[in-house]
Design an enzyme around this catalytic site. Structure first.
Site, PDB file in Angstrom:
ATOM      1  CE  LYS A 143      -1.744   3.480   2.468  1.00  0.00           C
ATOM      2  NZ  LYS A 143      -1.808   4.411   1.479  1.00  0.00           N
TER       3      LYS A 143
ATOM      4  N   GLY B 232       7.153   5.869   7.565  1.00  0.00           N
ATOM      5  CA  GLY B 232       6.243   7.012   7.583  1.00  0.00           C
ATOM      6  C   GLY B 232       6.323   7.743   8.907  1.00  0.00           C
TER       7      GLY B 232
ATOM      8  CD  GLU C  57      13.933   2.393   9.512  1.00  0.00           C
ATOM      9  OE1 GLU C  57      14.210   3.514   9.990  1.00  0.00           O
ATOM     10  OE2 GLU C  57      14.523   1.353   9.852  1.00  0.00           O
TER      11      GLU C  57
ATOM     12  CB  CYS D 180      13.231  10.059   7.778  1.00  0.00           C
ATOM     13  SG  CYS D 180      13.888   8.659   6.907  1.00  0.00           S
TER      14      CYS D 180
ATOM     15  CD  GLU E  44      10.890  13.642  10.400  1.00  0.00           C
ATOM     16  OE1 GLU E  44       9.831  13.038  10.593  1.00  0.00           O
ATOM     17  OE2 GLU E  44      11.885  13.122   9.854  1.00  0.00           O
TER      18      GLU E  44
HETATM   19  C1  UN1 Z   1      18.497   8.504   2.156  1.00  0.00           C
HETATM   20  O1  UN1 Z   1      18.747   9.458   2.895  1.00  0.00           O
HETATM   21  O2  UN1 Z   1      19.235   8.224   1.196  1.00  0.00           O
HETATM   22  O3  UN1 Z   1      12.164   8.221   4.393  1.00  0.00           O
HETATM   23  C2  UN1 Z   1      17.348   7.602   2.348  1.00  0.00           C
HETATM   24  C3  UN1 Z   1      13.361   8.496   4.381  1.00  0.00           C
HETATM   25  C4  UN1 Z   1      14.322   7.369   4.552  1.00  0.00           C
HETATM   26  C5  UN1 Z   1      15.192   7.144   3.401  1.00  0.00           C
HETATM   27  C6  UN1 Z   1      16.352   8.065   3.338  1.00  0.00           C
HETATM   28  N1  UN1 Z   1      13.590   6.167   4.885  1.00  0.00           N
HETATM   29  O4  UN1 Z   1      13.726   9.638   4.214  1.00  0.00           O
END
Ligand code: UN1
Length: 478
Positions: free
Chosen positions: A172, A225, A247, A281, A379
């Site tokens: 999804k 997310g 993550e 992230c 964030e």
């Molecule tokens: C990166 O910095 O190359 O959602 C990858 C995100 C991370 C992936 C970053 N899961 O920003």
């Protein structure tokens, strides 16, 4: 306008409703219409995946390798076309869009190789004449929920290992970037993925995502997310005793010491903080700068930031594309206001009106900030970065670690001693020396600690930890 359907049990199934996918660089441009799935679609997809699971678990490593290799090859061959689609629907620059598509291709090829390298372990039993064998088996049916900010790479780095290790998948993708996920599904289908092994159900998180996470026949969930959604998924998976991999956010520190090479530090911070419109992230959102280099660093970074060209993601001259949508832009602008209210000196950060209607924002630098301000705790997920002045290395490391998150941490220094010390003491899953906190290799583990991540690492061969389950067999031959 082409309608794009869900892939369920090997069939492309239409839906009662379709959502319009719009280009954030030009909101008059509709990228396509994408099916909005229902709870019933999720049920059909999970049922199809369950039915396909024994066959795919028994498929030879060669079969799994060939499928993933073929998808990787097609992604690479058409990187220009898919990269353009990515930039059009997500808003990162064309170079970034093509780069990300190549990363997805490499991920598929890497896991094609890993499919051939599923290993186990023979161990001596403590009892006579008994063999102990430790093997890795597929987990079963895995729900994948992916974000909009890496719309092709993240579906790739969750789906490729899931399939390589013999699992069936229900994906999804985020509502804002359905085109890229649809590409992955199309390529898997074109390359001969057996019906039900990979299913795509597009739709609302609160409907489709929730139905996947709570479905009684899903064995594991991998999610990237927000912290709020991730925490909810962890609770549901805990209750249902199913494996999960999360993550979530970051508030990544980038320490700049007096002994840093100024050009290296400015370039790492410019990239880490503002590229991809700060929508990573892993973004370097807190720049923790030692007093001696502070003024020179700020001056140089500010000049470089103000020179960044914000514009249409598809214009080759653009360095910073638009923010993904109106909601994210409003949230970013509210943080710029908050920065002022909290006493920061704000450079840039305003909404930009360009020739085409889009969600453009000038990058923002927050100066004279402290680590306790909300702008340094939450964030933002936009092109905004703070500078926090510190006296020495010890204070830098204390401030760097003073956060709920722990994804990536960076340091710019020419001192081997400080680099080594920082690598050991940074409370983060990834540490970068003289490099941006964002922008990672595709073949090594990715993930963080504390509020950023939960469960086993993604990517590289460490992905086997989540996407397989271990079996210990004892054999007495008599
Ligand atoms: C990166 O910095 O190359 O959602 C990858 C995100 C991370 C992936 C970053 N899961 O920003």
């Amino acid at each position: 306008m082409t309608k794009h359907d869900n892939l369920i049990g090997g069939k492309w199934l239409p839906s009662n409703t379709y959502s319009e996918n719009r280009n954030p660089s030009n909101t008059d441009d509709v990228v396509g219409l994408y099916a909005q799935g229902s709870v019933d679609d999720v049920d059909a997809a999970v049922t199809a995946a369950r039915k396909a699971a024994p066959g795919w678990a028994a498929a030879t490593p060669q079969t799994r390798h060939d499928l993933l290799e073929a998808v990787g090859r097609k992604l690479a061959e058409r990187a220009e076309e898919y990269g353009r689609l990515l930039s059009r629907e997500e808003g990162k620059t064309l170079a970034e869009g093509i780069g990300e598509t190549m990363r997805a291709a490499q991920v598929f090829k890497f896991f094609a190789g890993e499919a051939l390298r599923v290993t186990g372990d023979m161990q001596a039993s403590v009892r006579p004449d008994i063999d102990v064998e430790v093997t890795r088996e597929p987990v079963g049916v895995i729900g994948l929920i992916t974000p909009w900010n890496f719309p092709i790479a993240i579906p790739a780095w969750k789906a490729a290992p899931a399939l390589a290790y013999g699992n069936c998948v229900v994906l999804k993708p985020a509502d804002l970037t359905l085109g890229c996920a649809h590409v992955i599904a199309t390529l898997l289908d074109e390359c001969g993925c057996p019906p039900g092994v990979f299913n795509l159900v597009m739709g609302r998180g609160s409907v489709v995502g929730e139905a996947i996470v709570t479905h009684p026949d899903v064995d594991a969930v991998s999610f990237t997310g927000s912290v709020a959604t991730g925490s909810h998924i962890a609770e549901v998976c805990g209750r249902l005793k199913r494996k999960c991999q999360l993550e979530m956010g970051g508030k990544n520190p980038m320490v700049v010491l007096d002994d840093a090479d100024l050009d290296v530090a400015v370039s790492a911070c410019l990239n880490g903080t503002f590229f991809s419109t700060g929508q990573r992230c892993t973004a370097s959102s807190r720049m923790i700068v030692q007093a001696g280099i502070h003024d020179a660093f700020v001056e140089k970074l500010q000049t470089a930031m103000l020179a960044l060209k914000v514009g249409d993601a598809l214009d080759p001259a653009t360095q910073i594309g638009p923010v993904v949508d109106e909601k994210q832009l409003s949230s970013n602008l509210a943080y710029v206001d908050l920065a002022r209210k909290e006493g920061a000196k704000v450079i840039g950060g305003e909404r930009l009106e360009l020739a085409v209607p889009g969600y453009f924002q000038a990058p923002a630098l927050f100066l004279e900030t402290t680590n306790s301000m909300r702008i340094n705790r939450e964030e933002i997920f936009g092109p905004c970065g703070s500078v926090i002045k510190v006296a020495d290395f010890e204070e830098a490391i204390t401030v760097a670690n003073d956060t709920e998150f722990g994804l990536s941490a960076g340091i710019c220094t020419t001192s081997l001693k400080h680099a080594r010390d920082f690598k050991r003491r940074a409370r983060a899953g990834m540490v970068m020396v003289n490099l941006p906190t964002a922008g990672v290799d595709f073949h090594v583990p990715f993930g963080g600690t504390r509020g950023s991540s939960f469960g086993p690492r993604e990517q590289g061969r460490y992905a086997a930890e989540f996407f397989t389950t271990v079996k210990t067999s004892y054999l007495f031959a008599g």
